[in-house]
Design a protein around this motif. Structure first.
Motif, PDB file in Angstrom:
ATOM      1  N   GLU A 168      47.589  43.501  50.102  1.00  0.00           N
ATOM      2  CA  GLU A 168      46.299  43.943  49.541  1.00  0.00           C
ATOM      3  C   GLU A 168      45.601  42.840  48.752  1.00  0.00           C
ATOM      4  N   SER A 169      46.374  42.005  48.054  1.00  0.00           N
ATOM      5  CA  SER A 169      45.750  40.935  47.265  1.00  0.00           C
ATOM      6  C   SER A 169      45.081  39.901  48.175  1.00  0.00           C
ATOM      7  N   TRP A 195      43.720  40.657  51.059  1.00  0.00           N
ATOM      8  CA  TRP A 195      42.478  41.325  51.455  1.00  0.00           C
ATOM      9  C   TRP A 195      41.418  41.164  50.364  1.00  0.00           C
ATOM     10  N   GLN A 196      41.835  41.347  49.120  1.00  0.00           N
ATOM     11  CA  GLN A 196      40.885  41.255  48.016  1.00  0.00           C
ATOM     12  C   GLN A 196      40.275  39.857  47.923  1.00  0.00           C
ATOM     13  N   LYS A 197      41.116  38.831  48.119  1.00  0.00           N
ATOM     14  CA  LYS A 197      40.608  37.448  48.098  1.00  0.00           C
ATOM     15  C   LYS A 197      39.588  37.230  49.201  1.00  0.00           C
ATOM     16  N   ILE A 256      37.712  39.498  50.750  1.00  0.00           N
ATOM     17  CA  ILE A 256      36.492  40.254  50.439  1.00  0.00           C
ATOM     18  C   ILE A 256      35.642  39.505  49.415  1.00  0.00           C
ATOM     19  N   THR A 257      36.284  38.951  48.412  1.00  0.00           N
ATOM     20  CA  THR A 257      35.561  38.201  47.367  1.00  0.00           C
ATOM     21  C   THR A 257      34.861  36.984  47.945  1.00  0.00           C
ATOM     22  N   ALA A 305      30.888  44.323  47.606  1.00  0.00           N
ATOM     23  CA  ALA A 305      32.330  44.229  47.823  1.00  0.00           C
ATOM     24  C   ALA A 305      32.976  45.581  47.590  1.00  0.00           C
ATOM     25  N   GLU A 306      33.471  46.174  48.670  1.00  0.00           N
ATOM     26  CA  GLU A 306      34.192  47.440  48.560  1.00  0.00           C
ATOM     27  C   GLU A 306      35.676  47.142  48.330  1.00  0.00           C
ATOM     28  N   SER A 307      36.460  48.188  48.090  1.00  0.00           N
ATOM     29  CA  SER A 307      37.903  48.022  47.962  1.00  0.00           C
ATOM     30  C   SER A 307      38.490  47.738  49.346  1.00  0.00           C
ATOM     31  N   PRO A 308      39.674  47.120  49.428  1.00  0.00           N
ATOM     32  CA  PRO A 308      40.280  46.821  50.739  1.00  0.00           C
ATOM     33  C   PRO A 308      40.355  48.020  51.673  1.00  0.00           C
TER      34      PRO A 308
END
Length: 338
Positions: free
Chosen positions: A304-305, A307-309, A311-312, A323-326
């Motif tokens: 998940e982290s 994915w977050q990177k 998305i950012t 930017a939505e959540s993963p």
């Protein structure tokens, strides 16, 4: 007369029920052997990166999971995302930035597992250009395709390396024409995947190709993976689970037998690169399967982290407006085991 009317009504109701049943979105067409007929649309014409799918088909890995797989050429990740969202293909193989962009535009599609977890995005050029670092790109002309994820993230790559967008000139070229632009000398370099154009240019021109890879110069993010429409994910969960598991198994098998994987691509396309180019492409692809967070895990297991990177990066680059959540882009419930 009343009996006839009643009988006709019953037949009509039965036909309607049968039709409704046959068109239900949770049913999958089967072949003569009872395997689910499944289409996978690639991000582009077949090249080395796609070898695991052909190996998995040849070795019966997909059949073992109840899948009769048909692999179709694509015309870019954006079109593959659109086709998958529209239900024109059961699954897609597409670049994560294109998926993020599609979701932000309202397309009902999600990732069910990214397999290439380090981007192969790069600036590619002949080694005699004496480009050794991003700073050497200043004043250069680079072939790119307007609107694609590479051109949208390139300014972020430049910024991460102390350059401004105005330090280079981007020449808008269609995806198929970028290699020709470099080989003819019209541009100094191109934006592309290090797993795609470089080995082909090297063979065609007989000259060494070098790369400035985004991931090695401050900008890493998720790349290609399996995608499916939200309708498929909701109504065909067992099929999605089997497709992800079979794909992961095929990638594991290809890691252990790269030569066999490349050989399995024979006849995949009239545009298929040579065996040498396919081998170079696939060997480069194998370096992209994991991040530090997923080392030792099965191909297609995501963190998940990471994915977050990703998305950012694309929110900052303006590829997505919000930017939505993963979980808005990725369904983690189908992660392969092992």
């Amino acid at each position: 007369m009343k009996l006839r009317t009643l009988a006709a009504a019953l037949v009509s109701a039965l036909l309607l029920a049968t039709t409704a049943c046959g068109s239900s979105s949770d049913e999958q067409e089967k072949n003569a052997q009872g395997l689910d007929k499944v289409t996978l649309t690639l991000n582009w014409y077949p090249y080395g990166e796609h070898a695991p799918f052909y190996l998995g088909k040849k070795q019966g890995i997909f059949a073992k999971h109840g899948i009769d797989l048909t692999i179709q050429a694509g015309q870019g990740s954006q079109k593959t995302v659109q086709a998958t969202a529209a239900g024109q293909t059961d699954f897609g193989w597409a670049d994560t930035p294109a998926l993020l962009s599609g979701v932000s535009q309202g397309m009902d599609v999600k990732s069910v597992g990214v397999f290439l977890q380090t981007t192969p995005s790069s600036v590619q050029f002949f080694s005699d250009k004496n480009i050794a670092s991003p700073a050497d790109l200043k004043g250069k002309t680079i072939a790119s395709t307007a609107g694609d994820a590479l051109s949208k993230t390139f300014p972020a790559f430049l910024k991460a390396n102390g350059l401004a967008a105005s330090d280079v000139t981007l020449q808008n070229t269609d995806p198929a024409g970028k290699m020709a632009a470099v080989m003819s000398g019209k541009t100094d370099a191109l934006l592309g995947f290090a797993t795609d154009q470089g080995p082909t240019m090297q063979e065609k021109a007989g000259k060494q190709v070098s790369y400035l890879k985004f991931a090695e110069h401050g900008l890493s993010f998720y790349s290609n993976g399996l995608i499916a429409s939200s309708d498929t994910i909701k109504n065909k969960q067992d099929l999605v689970k089997r497709m992800v598991a079979a794909s992961s198994e095929a990638w594991s098998a290809a890691e252990k037998d790269a030569a066999g994987a490349v050989a399995a691509m024979a006849g995949a396309s009239q545009q298929l690169p040579s065996e040498k180019v396919l081998t170079d492409q696939f060997n480069a692809t194998l370096q992209l399967l994991h991040t530090d967070a997923t080392k030792g895990q099965a191909p297609g297991v995501n963190d998940e982290s990471d994915w977050q990177k990703t998305i950012t990066v694309f929110a900052d680059a303006g590829v997505i407006t919000k930017a939505e959540s993963p979980s808005a882009y990725w369904d983690a419930s189908f992660a392969p085991k092992g």
